[in-house]
Write a protein that holds these residues in place. Structure first.
Motif, PDB file in Angstrom:
ATOM      1  N   ILE A 167      99.227  93.630 -31.705  1.00 35.49           N
ATOM      2  CA  ILE A 167      98.474  93.452 -32.954  1.00 35.49           C
ATOM      3  C   ILE A 167      97.164  92.728 -32.670  1.00 35.49           C
ATOM      4  O   ILE A 167      96.098  93.102 -33.177  1.00 35.49           O
ATOM      5  N   GLY A 168      97.224  91.679 -31.853  1.00 36.62           N
ATOM      6  CA  GLY A 168      96.006  90.959 -31.490  1.00 36.62           C
ATOM      7  C   GLY A 168      95.004  91.857 -30.797  1.00 36.62           C
ATOM      8  O   GLY A 168      93.795  91.785 -31.049  1.00 36.62           O
ATOM      9  N   ALA A 169      95.499  92.731 -29.921  1.00 38.86           N
ATOM     10  CA  ALA A 169      94.611  93.662 -29.216  1.00 38.86           C
ATOM     11  C   ALA A 169      93.940  94.627 -30.186  1.00 38.86           C
ATOM     12  O   ALA A 169      92.730  94.883 -30.096  1.00 38.86           O
ATOM     13  N   LEU A 170      94.705  95.175 -31.109  1.00 43.02           N
ATOM     14  CA  LEU A 170      94.139  96.120 -32.087  1.00 43.02           C
ATOM     15  C   LEU A 170      93.078  95.458 -32.951  1.00 43.02           C
ATOM     16  O   LEU A 170      92.033  96.051 -33.243  1.00 43.02           O
ATOM     17  N   MET A 171      93.344  94.236 -33.357  1.00 41.03           N
ATOM     18  CA  MET A 171      92.394  93.537 -34.233  1.00 41.03           C
ATOM     19  C   MET A 171      91.099  93.183 -33.502  1.00 41.03           C
ATOM     20  O   MET A 171      90.056  92.990 -34.139  1.00 41.03           O
ATOM     21  N   ALA A 172      91.151  93.133 -32.173  1.00 41.91           N
ATOM     22  CA  ALA A 172      89.951  92.781 -31.401  1.00 41.91           C
ATOM     23  C   ALA A 172      89.093  93.996 -31.068  1.00 41.91           C
ATOM     24  O   ALA A 172      87.987  93.850 -30.543  1.00 41.91           O
TER      25      ALA A 172
END
Length: 558
Positions: free
Chosen positions: A428-433
């Motif tokens: 999720i953190g990767a997608l949001m970045a």
């Protein structure tokens, strides 16, 4: 005895080594404790040699030097982990030494082994004793000495095996970690298996037979406190050099100052780097000064250590036969038409988790995770079903990253970038970045940096009685893991959640997302939300019915 070998014989010997190491990779994995478990040595060495095997399988070349060079190039590009990189360095030195040799005698083989050792030691910044480096050095030194008396290739190869095995037996006494675990060095064992297979192939006696482990069947990982890990992230990447004449020394010096266990291989067109560091983003940023990056891999070693212990404990439980589900053939999908620059494939478990990933822009989702790893074919099918020129793959579990990596060369119609996320929260953190205005390389870097900055909390249960990090764990206890590290365990689930909330509050997160899984009622989940509200009063908290198996709660904090 065979006085000399040619290219075809050398290729056959390498193929035998690849097959033998692959056959014994679990044995090698079970010995892996140096400096603490930070990867699977047997798997890494096997995959490295398999890269050479693929290059040699259809080769018909009698010139030994050309075969040795091709082998060196293949294993360098296919190297995995610290042990794989060192193995590739040994072959690189061998390739350089044999470059102009049509056939090879004993003295030339001894010189090539010595060149391999020199190459490996030259690239490893802080070589330690009691490792595969030690085994390779002692074997090469012995071969140099005996080749002066007998120049026969087969004789020197036999002496190499004998000297390597003698050096391997001593590794348990050369490193306190190995002595504590009661095992020999795993990489050294893999090297001995390779040397022995090469000799047997030469002698016409090569067979794949399981061999008993030395000293102890496998290492007891519960003996080790993961606080012994000095640097958190195992970081690997390849630099595609902008110029072969660029000065690499400033980068090498800067990376060495960021951590330890560094291997730095400069091969003119590419540079392969392995580094343990607390700042993988800074290492990647420095590396970009010399060219584009590929094959980026960042792993949290404390998380690996804890999972290794829990997995080992579960494996020690008596196994019962259960009906096996019939696995359907993976659906073969033709690549769809490309209609956009970027797309995303993610491995998820639970309907609620899947819904979040769709909302964040994931094009294709694969059901999988802990205890249910998808195949490479499953991943390829979903990549081909994504209508994007560049597809980012989020494995979201350490046991799926390898299958995702294998999918990359199978997808010829798209650029595929695996962002090696190990948890749902990291994904999720990767997608949001992701930034649609940045190029693929920059996005890969910033996505992984963002993923690494996310703290992941997990609430699960103990499968058996055990002792870990000084804690007595009873079967059925609820366990709280923070970034893979066990922080609390007890029978009461809410109390365990409260302890985890307190630990996660120490980093003062601004955003917290709580996914509750199978078997958890909404009423209990609301109590957990309140626990986090009390522990982190300034944080924005979201709670979602994730529906995930295995973990009662998955908590993301940033």
């Amino acid at each position: 005895m065979k006085e000399r070998i040619d290219g075809r014989q050398f290729a056959a010997m390498v193929l035998a080594a690849a097959a033998a190491v692959d056959n014994e990779r679990q044995l090698i994995n079970d010995l892996n404790v140096f400096p603490v478990p930070d990867g699977d040595t047997g798997t890494n060495m096997s995959l490295t040699l398999q890269a050479a095997a693929k290059a040699l399988q259809t080769l018909d070349e009698s010139h030994a030097g050309r075969v040795a060079e091709l082998t060196a190039s293949a294993v360098l590009r296919g190297a995995r982990g610290n042990s794989g990189v060192i193995l590739s360095l040994l072959f690189r030195g061998i390739g350089k030494s044999l470059k102009d040799k049509e056939t090879v005698d004993g003295a030339e083989w001894a010189a090539a082994l010595h060149e391999g050792v020199e190459t490996a030691y030259g690239a490893v910044m802080k070589p330690a004793e009691g490792t595969m480096l030690t085994v390779s050095r002692m074997a090469a030194a012995h071969c140099l000495a005996v080749s002066q008396q007998n120049n026969c290739f087969e004789f020197v190869a036999q002496e190499c095996v004998t000297a390597a095995e003698e050096a391997l037996a001593e590794t348990i006494f050369q490193n306190p970690v190995l002595e504590k675990a009661g095992v020999i060095d795993s990489g050294g064992k893999g090297l001995c298996i390779a040397y022995e297979a090469m000799l047997q192939q030469l002698q016409g006696t090569f067979k794949l037979e399981k061999k008993a482990p030395v000293v102890r069947e496998k290492a007891d990982f519960s003996d080790f406190d993961n606080e012994e890990i000095t640097f958190l992230y195992c970081t690997e990447f390849i630099i595609l050099r902008d110029s072969a004449n660029s000065d690499v020394h400033p980068l090498r010096t800067a990376l060495d100052a960021m951590g330890d266990s560094m291997v730095f291989v400069d091969d003119e067109s590419i540079i392969k780097v392995h580094l343990h560091t607390d700042h993988p983003g800074k290492a990647i940023e420095k590396a970009l000064t010399l060219g584009q990056l590929t094959a980026i891999k960042i792993e949290n070693m404390r998380e690996q250590h804890t999972e290794k212990v829990i997995t080992q404990d579960a494996a020690d439980e008596p196994q019962v036969d259960t009906p096996q589900a019939v696995e359907a053939e993976p659906k073969k999908l033709e690549p769809v038409k490309i209609t956009k620059p970027y797309g995303f494939v993610a491995v998820v478990a639970g309907d609620g988790v899947a819904s979040v990933y769709r909302d964040l822009g994931a094009d294709a989702l694969i059901e999988g995770g802990q205890t249910m790893n998808p195949s490479t074919d499953d991943i390829v099918a979903q990549i081909n079903a994504t209508p994007a020129e560049t597809v980012f793959v989020l494995p979201n579990n350490k046991n799926i990253i390898m299958a995702a990596d294998q999918a990359v060369p199978l997808c010829t119609t798209r650029q595929v970038i695996v962002v090696p996320t190990k948890t749902i929260a990291m994904g999720i953190g990767a997608l949001m970045a992701f930034d649609p205005d940045s190029d693929a390389s920059a996005n890969a870097t910033q996505m992984m940096e963002a993923a690494s900055a996310v703290s992941t909390g997990q609430i699960t249960y103990a499968a058996r009685n055990s002792t870990f990090d000084g804690r007595d764990i009873s079967e059925g206890d609820h366990m709280a893991l923070l970034n893979g590290q066990l922080v609390h365990n007890e029978a009461d689930r809410l109390a365990t959640c409260a302890a985890l909330a307190g630990k996660m509050a120490e980093s003062r997160p601004s955003f917290i997302t709580i996914f509750y899984g199978e078997g958890v009622e909404a009423e209990e989940a609301e109590k957990v939300e309140a626990l986090y509200g009390n522990a982190c009063p300034d944080a924005e908290i979201s709670i979602i019915d994730g529906g995930q198996p295995v973990y009662y709660y998955l908590i993301s904090a940033e």
